[in-house]
Structures are given as structure tokens and as C-alpha cells.
Design a protein around this motif. Sequence first.
Motif, PDB file in Angstrom:
ATOM      1  N   LEU A  30       4.033  11.339   2.496  1.00 54.54           N
ATOM      2  CA  LEU A  30       5.557  10.638   2.248  1.00 54.54           C
ATOM      3  C   LEU A  30       6.669  11.987   2.123  1.00 54.54           C
ATOM      4  O   LEU A  30       7.633  11.711   2.562  1.00 54.54           O
ATOM      5  N   PHE A  31       6.217  12.854   1.413  1.00 54.39           N
ATOM      6  CA  PHE A  31       6.979  14.234   1.663  1.00 54.39           C
ATOM      7  C   PHE A  31       7.189  14.636   3.084  1.00 54.39           C
ATOM      8  O   PHE A  31       8.714  15.028   3.252  1.00 54.39           O
ATOM      9  N   ALA A  32       6.580  14.672   3.903  1.00 53.63           N
ATOM     10  CA  ALA A  32       6.741  14.955   5.413  1.00 53.63           C
ATOM     11  C   ALA A  32       7.791  14.013   5.616  1.00 53.63           C
ATOM     12  O   ALA A  32       8.837  14.327   6.614  1.00 53.63           O
ATOM     13  N   PHE A  33       7.532  12.758   5.805  1.00 59.24           N
ATOM     14  CA  PHE A  33       8.234  11.775   6.269  1.00 59.24           C
ATOM     15  C   PHE A  33       9.718  11.753   5.465  1.00 59.24           C
ATOM     16  O   PHE A  33      10.878  11.750   6.164  1.00 59.24           O
ATOM     17  N   LEU A 177       3.869   6.107  10.937  1.00 61.24           N
ATOM     18  CA  LEU A 177       2.669   5.626  11.197  1.00 61.24           C
ATOM     19  C   LEU A 177       1.634   6.592  10.952  1.00 61.24           C
ATOM     20  O   LEU A 177       0.636   6.312  10.269  1.00 61.24           O
ATOM     21  N   VAL A 178       1.972   8.014  10.676  1.00 62.21           N
ATOM     22  CA  VAL A 178       1.223   8.951  10.344  1.00 62.21           C
ATOM     23  C   VAL A 178       0.808   8.791   9.038  1.00 62.21           C
ATOM     24  O   VAL A 178      -0.368   9.067   8.287  1.00 62.21           O
ATOM     25  N   ALA A 179       1.936   8.303   8.110  1.00 60.83           N
ATOM     26  CA  ALA A 179       1.658   8.350   6.811  1.00 60.83           C
ATOM     27  C   ALA A 179       1.045   7.114   6.558  1.00 60.83           C
ATOM     28  O   ALA A 179       0.234   7.158   5.622  1.00 60.83           O
ATOM     29  N   LEU A 180       1.180   6.169   7.185  1.00 63.29           N
ATOM     30  CA  LEU A 180       0.145   4.710   7.116  1.00 63.29           C
ATOM     31  C   LEU A 180      -1.262   5.200   7.329  1.00 63.29           C
ATOM     32  O   LEU A 180      -2.087   4.805   6.752  1.00 63.29           O
ATOM     33  N   GLY A 219      -3.645   0.679  -4.193  1.00 61.20           N
ATOM     34  CA  GLY A 219      -2.895   1.246  -3.090  1.00 61.20           C
ATOM     35  C   GLY A 219      -1.384   1.329  -3.412  1.00 61.20           C
ATOM     36  O   GLY A 219      -0.730   2.242  -3.197  1.00 61.20           O
ATOM     37  N   THR A 220      -0.860   0.032  -3.961  1.00 61.15           N
ATOM     38  CA  THR A 220       0.453  -0.044  -4.428  1.00 61.15           C
ATOM     39  C   THR A 220       0.863   1.087  -5.321  1.00 61.15           C
ATOM     40  O   THR A 220       2.046   1.703  -5.098  1.00 61.15           O
ATOM     41  N   LEU A 221       0.139   1.159  -6.341  1.00 57.80           N
ATOM     42  CA  LEU A 221       0.537   1.912  -7.440  1.00 57.80           C
ATOM     43  C   LEU A 221       0.414   3.369  -7.155  1.00 57.80           C
ATOM     44  O   LEU A 221       1.371   4.332  -7.482  1.00 57.80           O
ATOM     45  N   LYS A 222      -0.438   3.683  -6.106  1.00 57.54           N
ATOM     46  CA  LYS A 222      -0.691   5.127  -5.645  1.00 57.54           C
ATOM     47  C   LYS A 222       0.500   5.425  -4.875  1.00 57.54           C
ATOM     48  O   LYS A 222       1.012   6.454  -4.541  1.00 57.54           O
ATOM     49  N   GLY A 264       5.560   2.377  -1.934  1.00 64.63           N
ATOM     50  CA  GLY A 264       4.388   1.324  -2.501  1.00 64.63           C
ATOM     51  C   GLY A 264       4.186   0.297  -1.351  1.00 64.63           C
ATOM     52  O   GLY A 264       2.951  -0.176  -1.388  1.00 64.63           O
ATOM     53  N   LEU A 265       5.043   0.069  -0.390  1.00 58.16           N
ATOM     54  CA  LEU A 265       4.644  -1.100   0.715  1.00 58.16           C
ATOM     55  C   LEU A 265       3.505  -0.159   1.678  1.00 58.16           C
ATOM     56  O   LEU A 265       2.689  -0.877   2.093  1.00 58.16           O
ATOM     57  N   LEU A 266       3.696   1.004   2.169  1.00 63.01           N
ATOM     58  CA  LEU A 266       2.710   1.638   2.821  1.00 63.01           C
ATOM     59  C   LEU A 266       1.425   1.632   2.444  1.00 63.01           C
ATOM     60  O   LEU A 266       0.163   1.586   2.875  1.00 63.01           O
ATOM     61  N   GLY A 267       1.300   1.884   0.853  1.00 63.39           N
ATOM     62  CA  GLY A 267      -0.143   1.894   0.158  1.00 63.39           C
ATOM     63  C   GLY A 267      -0.567   0.543   0.023  1.00 63.39           C
ATOM     64  O   GLY A 267      -1.745   0.257   0.189  1.00 63.39           O
ATOM     65  N   LEU A 268       0.136  -0.451   0.042  1.00 66.25           N
ATOM     66  CA  LEU A 268      -0.023  -1.851   0.107  1.00 66.25           C
ATOM     67  C   LEU A 268      -0.972  -2.303   1.334  1.00 66.25           C
ATOM     68  O   LEU A 268      -1.830  -2.699   1.577  1.00 66.25           O
ATOM     69  N   VAL A 269       0.002  -1.692   2.215  1.00 68.29           N
ATOM     70  CA  VAL A 269      -0.529  -2.160   3.764  1.00 68.29           C
ATOM     71  C   VAL A 269      -1.740  -1.425   4.099  1.00 68.29           C
ATOM     72  O   VAL A 269      -2.782  -1.869   4.718  1.00 68.29           O
ATOM     73  N   GLY A 270      -1.701  -0.172   3.686  1.00 56.64           N
ATOM     74  CA  GLY A 270      -2.817   0.824   3.983  1.00 56.64           C
ATOM     75  C   GLY A 270      -4.109   0.119   3.182  1.00 56.64           C
ATOM     76  O   GLY A 270      -5.350   0.258   3.819  1.00 56.64           O
TER      77      GLY A 270
END
Length: 286
Positions: A30-33, A177-180, A219-222, A264-270
Motif C-alpha cells: 500500500l505504501f508503493a500505491f 492490482l499489484v497490491a491486491l 484480512g480486513t484488520l490487516k 481494509g477493502l483490499l484485505g477483505l477482497v484478498g
Amino acid sequence: MRLALREVALAFRRAPLLGTLGIITIAFSLFAFGLFGLVAINIRAALREVEDRVEIRAFLADGVADAQVETLMRQIARIPEVADVGYVSPDSALARARAELEEFRDVMDGTFLPASVELRLKEGARDPAAVDALSRRLLTFPVIEDVRYGREWVEKLYRIRNIAALAGSALGGVFALVALIIIGSTIRMAILARAREIEIMRLVGATNGFVRLPYLIDGTLKGIAGGVLAVALAWGTSAIVTRSLMRTVFFTPEQIVLGILTGGLLGLVGSWLSVGRHLRGVWRDA
């Protein structure tokens, strides 16, 4: 829900190193993003500063009376696209030219420059078509003799803005996409570490939803924790660049909250994709 939260806490206690590694991995993706977002925001801010300088200069005919100038300025000020209008007298125009072109100061002695009216435009009315249309409208006023606004400069600025917006959208999608993918892989590591536990839960009749929920929460919390850490890293980077190189624009509070929620959303989807893939594998093996 309470049971799912307890499972998340127990899993972190059992493997704190794995959980921390997951958060750090998510944070750096996420830092890169976020760094890309900062670059895009600062480019947009720089372009906006340049766009603020877009102005139209309407030169007045010789011998225009003061009353006519005042009437003209009131009429121009009522045009919706105009943000500000000002009058430049011949003496002011000459003084400005001497200040900006000092090497030609001697040549300008006794030079006569026409009076003009300068218009600054509102945001959203600075594209080439809008500026050109307003310029042609100004030429319909009898007291205006000529209109200049730097057509080529405005067109180049507009092209740069469009290219920056298009490239920003495309690269932003790639970074997301890469972050996901990274987040999904990180969550999958945690799922594989508890693969036997998931199989046992399925054997005793646990539903897919029951199995999924702890991992979705995890995943959401992470993702949220990684988002917070990524914002802190981005802020530190921005502060270093501001102190060492140039002033930078940081995210607004709304953008910071949106970035954390995006984590949080990316963590949930992942998590959803990873645990779903694992559950399908369990069904096939069964």
C-alpha cells in the motif's frame, strides 16, 4: 461474530510473527500505491498552479473614455467563466514591461502601450475551447481592439493535463492490482498455515460462511493496519522530500481515511479470493 473475532485473536497469538509479517507486507504494497498517489497529487497541484495563470488580455482601442472602461468591466465581470477582471492603464503596462524586460528598458523610453483588460478564468473554464470561445466573445465588444491569450501554451497545458490524468488512472489501476495480488498472497500464507484446521471444520459440518468469516475479518484488520502504517511511511517520505528538495502536498484527511479504508477493502477482497480458492481445493480433495 464474537467467535470469529476470538479466532482471529487466537490465530495472531499462535503465530504473531506471521501476522506481523502479513501486516508489514500489506503496508509496503500500500505504501508503493500511496507513493504513486502522492506523485499524482503533486503533479495535479503543480498543473493547477499553472492553470491559475491562464488569463486573457483584451487590448482596448485608443481614446476609450473612463466611463466606457467601467461599463466594459462590469459587463465582463458578469460573464460566468470569468473569475476576476482588472484594468491595466497604458502607464501601468509600460512600467510592467520595463520591469519584466530590463534589458530593453532604454528602448522603451517614450514607447506607448495600449490599455488593456485582464481576465482570470474560473476552474473548469480554462480548456482551449472555452478560452477560445470567450476570446471571440470579447471581440464583439466595440471598445476591444484585439484579444491575446497564448493559444499554443493553453493547448499544450491542456494536453499535458489529459495525458497526466490518463497515465495516472492506468498506473493507479496497475498498482492497485499489484497490491491486491500481494495482499491475497499474504492472506493465503495464513490460510495454508491453518489448512488442517479448515479441513477439520469442514468435516464436522462447518459452512463456507462460518469458515470464511474469521479470515475475512483477519484480512480486513490487516488491511486497515497496513493502511495506517503505509500512511505513516508516506507522511515520513513526504516530510523528508519537503525538507531536502521541495515543498510537497500531502493527502487531505478525507484522502487519508479513504486510503486506510481502501487497505481494509483490499484485505477483505484478498481474503475472500484466497479462502475461496482454498475451500474449492478442499471440496475437490473431498
